[in-house]
Design a protein around this motif. Structure first.
Motif, mmCIF file in Angstrom:
data_model
loop_
_atom_site.group_PDB
_atom_site.id
_atom_site.type_symbol
_atom_site.label_atom_id
_atom_site.label_comp_id
_atom_site.label_asym_id
_atom_site.label_seq_id
_atom_site.Cartn_x
_atom_site.Cartn_y
_atom_site.Cartn_z
ATOM 1 N N ASP A 77 0.847 -1.184 0.000
ATOM 2 C CA ASP A 77 0.000 0.000 0.000
ATOM 3 C C ASP A 77 0.891 1.246 0.000
ATOM 4 N N LEU A 78 0.285 2.416 -0.133
ATOM 5 C CA LEU A 78 1.021 3.668 -0.241
ATOM 6 C C LEU A 78 1.967 3.892 0.933
ATOM 7 N N ARG A 79 1.517 3.607 2.139
ATOM 8 C CA ARG A 79 2.344 3.807 3.335
ATOM 9 C C ARG A 79 3.619 2.968 3.265
ATOM 10 N N GLU A 80 3.500 1.728 2.803
ATOM 11 C CA GLU A 80 4.662 0.852 2.688
ATOM 12 C C GLU A 80 5.594 1.295 1.562
ATOM 13 N N ARG A 81 5.027 1.879 0.507
ATOM 14 C CA ARG A 81 5.834 2.343 -0.630
ATOM 15 C C ARG A 81 6.734 3.521 -0.279
ATOM 16 N N VAL A 82 6.276 4.388 0.596
ATOM 17 C CA VAL A 82 7.043 5.613 0.917
ATOM 18 C C VAL A 82 7.850 5.489 2.206
ATOM 19 N N ARG A 83 7.804 4.362 2.842
ATOM 20 C CA ARG A 83 8.511 4.169 4.112
ATOM 21 C C ARG A 83 9.987 4.224 3.922
#
Length: 83
Positions: A77-83
């Motif tokens: 998800d987006l949160r995991e992509r930008v971590r």
């Protein structure tokens, strides 16, 4: 956009929409020239940029076994992509 791989060089050729838009074509080529000036182990090396048969292209280093961002981010998800 079309991609062709030959030996150790990967060629990225953009389609006619970019070819017809002078501003976008120049930006693509300028970004290619800038990328070609960079040297870092974490950056794919750009060997050349140009226009062939009216279509802009980049020729860059082929990294065997490399994944695209789409492949690397598959299932995240987006949160995991930008971590």
């Amino acid at each position: 956009m079309m991609c062709m791989a030959r030996s150790s060089v990967h060629t990225r050729v953009h389609g006619t929409s970019l070819s017809r838009d002078d501003r976008r074509r120049e930006r693509f080529l300028r970004e290619g020239r800038i990328a070609a000036s960079l040297r870092h182990v974490g950056i794919v090396r750009v060997h050349s940029t140009g226009i062939s048969e009216g279509r802009p292209f980049l020729a860059y280093e082929l990294i065997e076994g490399a994944r695209t961002l789409r492949e690397a981010f598959a299932g995240l998800d987006l949160r995991e992509r930008v971590r």
